[in-house]
Structure formats: C-alpha cells, structure tokens
Design a protein around this motif. Structure first.
Motif, mmCIF file in Angstrom:
data_model
loop_
_atom_site.group_PDB
_atom_site.id
_atom_site.type_symbol
_atom_site.label_atom_id
_atom_site.label_comp_id
_atom_site.label_asym_id
_atom_site.label_seq_id
_atom_site.Cartn_x
_atom_site.Cartn_y
_atom_site.Cartn_z
ATOM 1 N N GLY A 116 26.147 37.833 -52.567
ATOM 2 C CA GLY A 116 25.901 36.776 -51.601
ATOM 3 C C GLY A 116 26.663 35.507 -51.947
ATOM 4 O O GLY A 116 27.288 34.879 -51.084
ATOM 5 N N HIS A 117 26.626 35.112 -53.220
ATOM 6 C CA HIS A 117 27.371 33.918 -53.625
ATOM 7 C C HIS A 117 28.878 34.133 -53.475
ATOM 8 O O HIS A 117 29.599 33.222 -53.036
ATOM 9 N N LEU A 118 29.355 35.323 -53.843
ATOM 10 C CA LEU A 118 30.784 35.592 -53.695
ATOM 11 C C LEU A 118 31.200 35.537 -52.228
ATOM 12 O O LEU A 118 32.290 35.042 -51.904
ATOM 13 N N ALA A 119 30.355 36.031 -51.338
ATOM 14 C CA ALA A 119 30.650 35.934 -49.913
ATOM 15 C C ALA A 119 30.733 34.473 -49.471
ATOM 16 O O ALA A 119 31.582 34.099 -48.653
ATOM 17 N N SER A 120 29.865 33.634 -50.026
ATOM 18 C CA SER A 120 29.910 32.203 -49.702
ATOM 19 C C SER A 120 31.209 31.564 -50.161
ATOM 20 O O SER A 120 31.695 30.614 -49.542
ATOM 21 N N TYR A 121 31.761 32.093 -51.254
ATOM 22 C CA TYR A 121 33.029 31.570 -51.761
ATOM 23 C C TYR A 121 34.239 32.177 -51.051
ATOM 24 O O TYR A 121 35.379 31.899 -51.429
ATOM 25 N N GLY A 122 34.004 33.018 -50.046
ATOM 26 C CA GLY A 122 35.108 33.572 -49.265
ATOM 27 C C GLY A 122 35.589 34.934 -49.692
ATOM 28 O O GLY A 122 36.648 35.382 -49.209
ATOM 29 N N ARG A 123 34.846 35.634 -50.558
ATOM 30 C CA ARG A 123 35.251 36.985 -50.961
ATOM 31 C C ARG A 123 34.813 37.970 -49.886
ATOM 32 O O ARG A 123 33.643 38.353 -49.786
ATOM 33 N N LEU A 180 33.079 18.233 -64.460
ATOM 34 C CA LEU A 180 32.281 17.374 -63.591
ATOM 35 C C LEU A 180 32.890 17.304 -62.197
ATOM 36 O O LEU A 180 32.170 17.362 -61.190
ATOM 37 N N ARG A 181 34.199 17.201 -62.122
ATOM 38 C CA ARG A 181 34.843 17.153 -60.801
ATOM 39 C C ARG A 181 34.649 18.461 -60.050
ATOM 40 O O ARG A 181 34.436 18.459 -58.831
ATOM 41 N N ARG A 182 34.708 19.582 -60.766
ATOM 42 C CA ARG A 182 34.512 20.872 -60.086
ATOM 43 C C ARG A 182 33.091 21.014 -59.570
ATOM 44 O O ARG A 182 32.875 21.482 -58.450
ATOM 45 N N LEU A 183 32.114 20.602 -60.378
ATOM 46 C CA LEU A 183 30.726 20.679 -59.917
ATOM 47 C C LEU A 183 30.506 19.775 -58.708
ATOM 48 O O LEU A 183 29.767 20.125 -57.781
ATOM 49 N N ALA A 184 31.141 18.611 -58.710
ATOM 50 C CA ALA A 184 30.973 17.684 -57.588
ATOM 51 C C ALA A 184 31.541 18.249 -56.297
ATOM 52 O O ALA A 184 31.050 17.947 -55.201
ATOM 53 N N ALA A 185 32.570 19.097 -56.403
ATOM 54 C CA ALA A 185 33.231 19.622 -55.206
ATOM 55 C C ALA A 185 32.706 20.991 -54.781
ATOM 56 O O ALA A 185 33.092 21.488 -53.711
ATOM 57 N N ASP A 186 31.839 21.598 -55.580
ATOM 58 C CA ASP A 186 31.378 22.970 -55.304
ATOM 59 C C ASP A 186 30.225 22.935 -54.308
ATOM 60 O O ASP A 186 29.153 22.405 -54.609
ATOM 61 N N PRO A 187 30.390 23.503 -53.121
ATOM 62 C CA PRO A 187 29.305 23.463 -52.130
ATOM 63 C C PRO A 187 28.082 24.275 -52.534
ATOM 64 O O PRO A 187 26.998 24.072 -51.976
ATOM 65 N N ALA A 188 28.226 25.172 -53.500
ATOM 66 C CA ALA A 188 27.083 25.973 -53.947
ATOM 67 C C ALA A 188 26.244 25.250 -54.987
ATOM 68 O O ALA A 188 25.147 25.710 -55.314
ATOM 69 N N GLU A 189 26.733 24.119 -55.497
ATOM 70 C CA GLU A 189 26.000 23.415 -56.533
ATOM 71 C C GLU A 189 24.807 22.676 -55.946
ATOM 72 O O GLU A 189 24.821 22.213 -54.810
ATOM 73 N N GLU A 190 23.740 22.556 -56.766
ATOM 74 C CA GLU A 190 22.523 21.897 -56.329
ATOM 75 C C GLU A 190 22.732 20.388 -56.199
ATOM 76 O O GLU A 190 23.518 19.780 -56.935
ATOM 77 N N GLU A 191 21.998 19.788 -55.251
ATOM 78 C CA GLU A 191 22.164 18.366 -54.969
ATOM 79 C C GLU A 191 21.821 17.504 -56.178
ATOM 80 O O GLU A 191 22.491 16.498 -56.444
ATOM 81 N N ASP A 192 20.794 17.858 -56.938
ATOM 82 C CA ASP A 192 20.413 17.059 -58.095
ATOM 83 C C ASP A 192 21.540 17.040 -59.138
ATOM 84 O O ASP A 192 21.777 16.008 -59.789
ATOM 85 N N VAL A 193 22.205 18.180 -59.316
ATOM 86 C CA VAL A 193 23.325 18.228 -60.257
ATOM 87 C C VAL A 193 24.462 17.351 -59.752
ATOM 88 O O VAL A 193 25.046 16.554 -60.499
ATOM 89 N N GLN A 194 24.778 17.478 -58.473
ATOM 90 C CA GLN A 194 25.886 16.693 -57.927
ATOM 91 C C GLN A 194 25.581 15.201 -57.950
ATOM 92 O O GLN A 194 26.481 14.383 -58.161
ATOM 93 N N SER A 195 24.329 14.837 -57.748
ATOM 94 C CA SER A 195 23.959 13.429 -57.830
ATOM 95 C C SER A 195 24.180 12.886 -59.243
ATOM 96 O O SER A 195 24.714 11.783 -59.428
ATOM 97 N N ALA A 196 23.782 13.678 -60.255
ATOM 98 C CA ALA A 196 24.005 13.265 -61.644
ATOM 99 C C ALA A 196 25.493 13.175 -61.948
ATOM 100 O O ALA A 196 25.946 12.264 -62.653
ATOM 101 N N VAL A 197 26.265 14.119 -61.409
ATOM 102 C CA VAL A 197 27.711 14.101 -61.631
ATOM 103 C C VAL A 197 28.327 12.858 -61.004
ATOM 104 O O VAL A 197 29.168 12.179 -61.610
ATOM 105 N N ARG A 198 27.923 12.539 -59.781
ATOM 106 C CA ARG A 198 28.484 11.359 -59.116
ATOM 107 C C ARG A 198 28.170 10.081 -59.895
ATOM 108 O O ARG A 198 28.982 9.160 -59.958
#
Length: 465
Positions: A100-107, A438-456
């Motif tokens: 399922g995650h791989l399909a989300s990434y376009g596989r 950190l930049r990759r996590l910030a740009a990954d649409p599969a990453e959780e919002e709390d993680v991306q908020s901490a990264v930002r």
C-alpha cells in the motif's frame, strides 16, 4: 501466528527486524543482494511483538524504494499454497501494508499486486482497504465482480456480505459498487441488514439491568468468572452506580474475601476509586496480594498509594513491581534511586522486552535520572519492541548528554513516527546526514504531521508559531 525469531541486534537482519534507524543505514551500505534478502525476510515473516500496534510498513516500504527492490518475493508469499490454509491477517498483513505504501509512492507493480490479491487472496479485505485509500474509481469498480463472487446469493451469503460491509475499515469500494446496477440492490440490502444488526444488539444488552443492587453485581461478576470471562472491572463500574452508604460494610466484607473471589476483585476495584486515601483499602490489597488486587492497586495514583509504594517497592513480587511502576509515574526526586534500582533489576531478571519496563523507562526520563543512561542505552539497542525503544529514546533525551549526536541521528530513520519526532527535535545538525534527512522527511507526503512539524521547527525555527 508464528512466534518471531529475532536475530542479534548487531546484525543487519536484527536491526531491520527491530525497525531501528541503523537498520536502514546499514542496509544502504551493505551489498544490495544481502540487504534485499534481510528486508524480504522481515516483510514475509513479521518480526513485531504486537503487529496490531507496532509500525514497520512505511519503514520497510521506504527501504524498498531506496534499494529499488523487486516485489517477486512478496508476490510468491501472497499467492503461495499457504494462503489457502492460513487466512489469518498476521501472515499477510505486513506485506499488504508495505504494498500500500509503495503504491502511494507510485510503484505500479505494487498496485497491480494489491489488485490481484484483493481479487483472489484469502486476506482480500485488507488488500481492499489498502486500495480504497490509493486506487482510482475504475480500478475499484473492476474488483466488484471478484469480491462479490465470494458471497453467494443465499441467506448465509447475505449474512456474510452484511458483516463484510458493516466491518469494512474503508467504505469507499462498497459505496462505489452500491451505486452500480449489477450489485447495488444486494449491497443496499446488506448495508441495511448491518444497521439492523447493530440496532438489535443495542436493544438486547446482556449486561447489568436497572434496579440491580450490590449483590446482583457480585453475582454477575461471579457468573462471568465461572464462564472464564473476568468481569470485575466493569462490575466495579456498576457497583459505583448502585452502591449506597448503607452498602459500605458489605462491600468492605466482600473486599476482605467474604463473598468469593469475583466479589473480592470487584469490591477492591470499586474501593480504590471510591476511597483512594483510605489506608484500610491498601491494607486489603496487601493482604490479598494476588493479580486482581495488584490490578486494583495499579489504578491508584493518590498520595496514600505513593506513600505505600515506597514501602512496597523492595518486595520481590508483583505488588513490588506495581509499586515501582507507581513511583516511576508519580514519585518525586527522592524516589529516583528506587526507580533506578527497579529498572536495573527488571532488565536483569526479565530481559529488555518485558512490558514492565515501559513505565520504568518513562519514569527514568521523567525524573531525569542521569545514572540510568547506560541501562537505557542497553534497552534501546536490544529490545525487539519498537514502542519500548521509542520510550527509551525519549528517556535518553532527558538523561544522556550524548543522545543528540548519537542515537538521535539514527532515530530519524526509525520505524515509529513518535521516535522520528523525538529525533527531529534533538538530532545534532553537525552530523552531515541530519540536514538532508530532515529535508526528505519534510517533503515526504507519507510522513506524519507531528514529525513534519518538528522538522519545520528545526529547519526554519524563526517561522515556528
């Protein structure tokens, strides 16, 4: 489900099974064939202690992407003869989630595998839920025939269909099919039947009734125990609703064992909430000392319970373990040595995977016990539980000055989003790997919002609100 065999923590397989960030880093540095073999073993033989709560699917899917990993091993696993014999979710759930995650990434190969398995596999409902989040309407409509063929147009088939529609985690495919002409009538009837079943269960509860008294609650708890279903916790809630001041003596007598095991457990669970500061209740718990009594004590959190914990913490039994857990959660700075002693003793006696460590690890972090850092680092490295490792990481952030430049860096690749969030707050950016991650996590649409908020907040702290 099989019991997972966890490899040593110093091996590539052991790191990947644990979901540690170092697993990804070592896999990317290892020969590709070796890394893919270890990754496939993890996905095909789920290594989690509790597959319903621990995360691995996104962790493994990201590694498949980084390694450009083929999906042949997953395909063979899903469509093996074993799938006809074992329809348990535990055998295929992790592989389907990874797809399922791989399909989300376009596989697209992952998407095709999910479609095939939803049409023919035994754990088709899980695959359908994955597709409901990621496939287009045309792809889902094409699955209507194969899925509906599983439910013959009979009374029994209709009941199975109603249950499948009612229990579906993602309703989108069923709603699409209900709007079509071919299966719309059957699916509308199934949805209505599911709603009727829920309504009927609400009208015919099997539990307590209005007008019950204390003795009726005790009898209900005793009946449950005879049937092998302990009911003392819900019975204690009922007791709180029906008990009057005149019943107090009867409840105290029951807590002392006058009315049997079920009544004693029910009364104790009631009293720890109704009279949390009564020393007599703690005396009754100490006198009983069995599992229900310890469970009742674990519901207490007031000053009297904490004081008694200081007296019980050195006991070698379950009551002593519960006392240590209470001090870890509610104790003060004066209890640091007791918590540290319990933490060390628990690791020595029960190993790094016991659930008793969860509260003790949290307590070491809450009390900022610097001397606990070595044992916390040991738990972090060795435990097979990704949840416990995450708790150890949070505790190390409060106790270990080397955490930011050490474990926090690898935690950016951890399988648990809460652990990645801790790492995003603490990882030392002087390490050359941190800023790109950190930049990759910030740009990954599969990453959780709390993680991306901490990264930002780390990347652009001046823009944090």
């Amino acid at each position: 489900m099989f019991e997972p065999v966890i490899a040593p923590s110093g091996t590539l397989l052991g790191l990947l099974q644990r979901g540690r960030g170092d697993g990804t880093l070592h896999a990317l540095a290892a020969p590709r064939a070796e890394a893919l073999a270890a990754l496939n073993q993890c996905v095909l033989r789920d290594p989690r202690q509790d597959w319903q709560v621990e995360n691995r699917s996104l962790y493994y899917a990201r590694l498949y992407l980084d390694l450009s990993g083929p999906l042949g091993e997953i395909e063979a696993h899903l469509f093996s003869a074993e799938d006809l014999l074992d329809d348990g979710e535990g055998r295929t759930g992790l592989a389907l989630s990874v797809l399922g995650h791989l399909a989300s990434y376009g596989r697209d190969d992952a998407l095709m595998l999910l479609r095939r398995y939803a049409a023919a596999g035994s754990n088709w409902a899980w695959a359908l839920d994955e597709l409901a989040l990621r496939d287009d309407d045309a792809g889902l409509r094409a699955l209507a025939g194969p899925v509906m063929a599983r439910f013959p147009d009979t009374v029994e088939g209709g009941a199975l269909l109603a249950a499948a529609v009612r229990d579906a985690y993602e309703p989108r495919p069923w709603s699409l099919w209900e709007g079509g002409a071919e299966f719309g009538e059957r699916l509308r009837a199934a949805r209505q039947q599911g709603s009727f079943d829920r309504w009927q269960r609400q009208l015919t509860p099997s539990g307590p009734r209005p007008g019950w008294g204390v003795q009726a609650v005790f009898d209900w708890a005793a009946d449950g125990l005879l049937r092998g279903t302990p009911l003392h916790v819900p019975a204690a809630r009922c007791l709180a609703a029906v008990a009057t001041p005149e019943d107090r003596s009867a409840i105290l007598a029951a807590a002392a064992g006058a009315c049997g095991e079920a009544a004693r457990a029910t009364a104790l669970h009631h009293l720890v909430l109704a009279e949390p500061e009564n020393p007599a209740v703690l005396d009754l718990i100490e006198a009983a000392g069995d599992e229900p009594a310890v469970a009742a004590y674990e519901r207490m959190c007031g000053p009297a319970a904490v004081d008694r914990a200081r007296a019980w913490v050195h006991r070698p039994d379950a009551l002593g373990a519960a006392a240590a857990a209470l001090l870890a959660a509610r104790g003060g700075a004066e209890d640091a040595n007791a918590v540290l002693g319990a933490l060390r003793a628990t690791v020595r006696g029960a190993g790094p995977d016991t659930v008793r460590l969860f509260t003790l690890v949290d307590g070491a972090g809450r009390l900022a016990i610097g001397c606990a850092a070595p044992v916390l680092r040991h738990i972090y490295r060795e435990t097979a539980s990704s949840h416990l490792r995450g708790r150890a990481a949070r505790a190390l952030a409060s106790t270990d000055p080397s955490f930011a430049a050490g474990f926090a860096v690898e935690c950016l690749w951890d399988c648990e989003e809460t652990t990645r969030e801790v790492a995003a707050h603490h990882a030392e950016t002087a390490d050359a790997r941190v800023a790109p991650r950190l930049r990759r996590l910030a740009a990954d649409p599969a990453e959780e919002e709390d993680v991306q908020s901490a990264v930002r907040n780390r990347i652009a702290p001046e823009s944090a609100v």
